[in-house]
Structures are given as structure tokens and as C-alpha cells.
Write an enzyme that holds these catalytic residues in place. Sequence first.
Site, PDB file in Angstrom:
ATOM      1  N   SER A 218     -39.166  10.726  22.836  1.00  6.99           N
ATOM      2  CA  SER A 218     -38.834   9.721  21.816  1.00  6.99           C
ATOM      3  C   SER A 218     -38.069   8.512  22.335  1.00  6.99           C
ATOM      4  O   SER A 218     -37.878   7.551  21.587  1.00  6.99           O
ATOM      5  CB  SER A 218     -38.030  10.370  20.679  1.00  6.99           C
ATOM      6  OG  SER A 218     -38.884  10.985  19.759  1.00  6.99           O
TER       7      SER A 218
ATOM      8  N   LYS B  31     -39.428   5.055  21.689  1.00  6.72           N
ATOM      9  CA  LYS B  31     -39.141   4.258  20.497  1.00  6.72           C
ATOM     10  C   LYS B  31     -38.251   3.054  20.807  1.00  6.72           C
ATOM     11  O   LYS B  31     -38.227   2.082  20.043  1.00  6.72           O
ATOM     12  CB  LYS B  31     -38.495   5.137  19.424  1.00  6.72           C
ATOM     13  CG  LYS B  31     -39.421   6.231  18.874  1.00  6.72           C
ATOM     14  CD  LYS B  31     -38.716   7.071  17.832  1.00  6.72           C
ATOM     15  CE  LYS B  31     -39.648   8.084  17.200  1.00  6.72           C
ATOM     16  NZ  LYS B  31     -39.979   9.205  18.096  1.00  6.72           N
TER      17      LYS B  31
ATOM     18  N   SER C 151     -35.222   9.323  14.589  1.00 12.98           N
ATOM     19  CA  SER C 151     -36.432   9.435  15.399  1.00 12.98           C
ATOM     20  C   SER C 151     -37.677   9.646  14.544  1.00 12.98           C
ATOM     21  O   SER C 151     -38.466  10.556  14.783  1.00 12.98           O
ATOM     22  CB  SER C 151     -36.288  10.573  16.415  1.00 12.98           C
ATOM     23  OG  SER C 151     -37.099  10.335  17.538  1.00 12.98           O
TER      24      SER C 151
END
Length: 505
Positions: free
Chosen positions: A152, A155, A336
Site C-alpha cells: 500500500s 498509494k 488505506s
Amino acid sequence: MNEEPDDASAPMERAAVDPARGDGVPAEASADRSSGVLSRIQAVLGAHRLATAIGAGALGLLLLGGGALAIGAAVRTPPAATPVAATTPAAPTPDPRPTPEAAAAAVALRICSVAEFASDPRLAELQAQVVNAGTGEVLFDRGGSTPSRTASVMKVLTSAAALAVLGPDFRATTTVVKGAEPGTAVLVGGGDVTLSRTPSGDEGVYPGAAHLDDLAAQVRTAWDADPANPPLTRLVLDASYFGGEEWQPSWNLKERDDGYMSNITALMVDGDRDDPYSNTSFRSDDPIGRAGEAFAEELGGIETIERGTAPAGAAQLGAVSSPTVAQLVDKALVVSDNTVAEMLARLVAIRSGAGNGFDAINAGVLAGLAGYGVDTTGITIVDGSGLSDDNAVPPSYLTRLFQKIAAREGQLGVLLDGLPVAGERGSLSYDDRFTGDNAVADGQVIAKTGWIDTGYTLAGVIHAADGTTLTFAIYALGDVSDDAKQAIDTLATGFYRCGAQLSNR
């Protein structure tokens, strides 16, 4: 799965790291000052314990070198005098000596080691880099230039590109237009995955989201305002704004079943969650159909729902817009949210002219990142969320990008403010992060977490104990389990304690 669950695991006990500091001692150029050099070195040793034999050895070599210089000065024989004609005496040339600052820089040592923490087997195949954000110096590196999967942490790249390409105030709009056939309205998705079926004033997981009941009320008002309109009985769903496959082939389908990711379509409600109030909730295999059914229920009187596209130049009956990109970035980072990250990546690709499918994300996001001036050579971006094992970003890219983020360059302050904070906000405030001895870094580690089956990651900014600002990226890849998070936290806490004295050994 891609991100840490809310449930806690038992905290791991780790010994605190006390960073030692070494002060530089300039060498004197005359023998009668050798004792002064020795006295100052003894004072330094008394005031600052050196934690390793390396530091002591280096200072020993420094003393020997200083002594040699002094001896050389003492035994040097001046040349014999030669008679010359009387002239005006020239001004004496000062004896060149190093400034204290230059001498200190020449002997400065970074002797605070995190080697024990970096060798923790829970980190599996470790890649990491730490940079002094103020000077740009790489303090610690383990495979930092090798592109690898990010989980993640991807991102961060998606958010930075969205802020550059779309801007923090951009909103995605869902519209309804009049259909080509009598009694028909077309619901046109504009890529807003946050559009909600919850009642207006009742927020689900997306603060500031638009609501279907508001859109339906606009449509009914506009439809009824024209007496020539027949009853509204047919609804067409147009999701053509996004193209290609709805599910990235490298993603594991259990991510959808476990409630971490939806199919990616330009028309959906509540991120296609079963429960619009829960961040983690089962997603369907037909988000477009689910959105159509929810809107038809709000409109009332709909007998037929089908897929299609809006006629060119059709009259608009209603429109609602998503939260701003700044709000979406916050949601993508702090908890997230995978679906929001994919929304941002797809909108970036479309706005940059790269295309509207998964295959356009790499070109679109890289184009958005180009303006930050950090070399993107070797980077591969398969998705916006980081779920894919096929993403490849070196830790060194993240440490450099985070220098820009820490300095709030451009619109990057929005990203910095959206990151989790150890012990205080988002996925770093869960009760299995920065616990025990690692709690000393609470409030000082501001970073994006990541988790997929084949890796755990953490990257961001550390305000170290000595006042130094560090940027860092840690990848624990391979055969990892949930306790890799605690090993990552311990290593990051080591960086926090060491600050500018962090050793690369």
C-alpha cells in the site's frame, strides 16, 4: 488484504537503542600542542561513550595521525639564511591550518548502529533506505536502489500524481441525463466510487460523499417539470468512463471476498460494500448493477434497468459530485482505502491522456510524478493501490519523494497531512503498532503502511530524537507473517533514536 486489520497482536519487547555521538577533534600542526589534542580527546571520551569498537579505533587512528603531524613539525629544519640586499620586509604568511568546522567534518563519525534490528529474521528479505532530509545524505541502505513491490505504500505515488494532475480541489461528478427512448433516464458514472446509498446527512465510510437520494430528487424535479414527459420507467446505466477489465489480473480474488477491494468501475455506490458503514466489507462481482438497483429504488416507478451509453448532447436531469481530491487522498492514505486509490489512479490516467484502463495507469501516474523532479527510471506501476506483486518501486525513490513531501513542495502538504502517525492516527495508531519500547517514537513517525501476502512495508518521515528530519522506506518481502510489522516498527524506532548519527554498518 493490502492493509493492517483493526485487531491487535501481542506487542514485541525490544531493548531501547541509545545513539552515541562522536565529536570531531582537529589535529594541531605543532608538537607543543599534542598534549592539548590528547586532553580534548579524553574529554570527548569522558562525555560521550562510544558504543562500538569501530568508533574507538577510528579515534585512535586520529590521535596517531595528529601526533605524526606534530612530530613532523617539530623535526623540520629551516633552510640556511642567505644574505640579501636590504628591502622592506614582507608581511609574514600565516601558517595554514584547517578551520575547526572543516576538521570536525573530516573526522565526524556516524556510530549509532541498527544492525541488530535490521537482521531480524521477521523482516525476511529486507530492503531499506534512510536519508537525512536536510542534507540529502544517504545514512542507511540495504538494497535501496532495487525496484520491488510496495504494497500500500504505492498509494503515496498515486496520491502525489493525483495532486499534480487533478489538483486538490477536483471532484468527480455523477450525472443523470434524458435517454433516447421515451420514459428513459441514463445514470452516467463519472468515476466516483464514494457515491452513497445512505440517506443524505447520514455518512457512511466516505465523509462528504454525494448521496443517491439527492440525485434522485433532482431527477424527479426536472422530469416532472416537463408535462410532455411520459412516466419515467426505464433506467440505463452508463459506466463507459472507465474501460478494460474491472479486476486487475494479478490481484487475488480473496481481496474482494475479504472486503478489501472492489471491482473497479466508473459507477458504483459506497465502494461496492455490503455494509456502507464499514471500511472492511464484502464486495460484489457487479458494482454497476448494485448501483443501478439502489438508484432505481430512490427514483421509484422504474420497471427496466439495462446497460448502455448516454446519447450525445442529452439534457441533464441532475448531478452530484464526490469529495475533493484532498479528501480522497486523506481516505486513501489514513485507512488505506484501495478502491479510492484506484479511482484516483484511473482519473489521473484519463486526465493525462494515457487511457482509461488498468493498462494506462503506469503512463498516467508516471506523467503525474514527473513534475516533482525525482528520477522514475525502473519504476513499474500496475495499479493505484499496491495490491499487485507486479508493482516495482525502489526504496530510494520513496526517500527522495518524501524529501519533497516533508518540505510541502507544491500541493504535497496535503499528502503529508493525510499520512498515518505512530500512536496517533490511522493505520499506525492500531494497538499492534509502535507498542512497548517502540512507543518512544509515537507522534514522530509519519508514514504509509503496506501489507500484501508477500510483503509488509512502511515509508515516510521521521522527526528523530536529535531534531534531524529523516525520510525512510522499509520493505520486508518474501515469506513474511503478521509479526513483520513489529520488526519494521523496531527498525524505524532505531532510526528515530539514532537520527543524524545513524550508521550504515
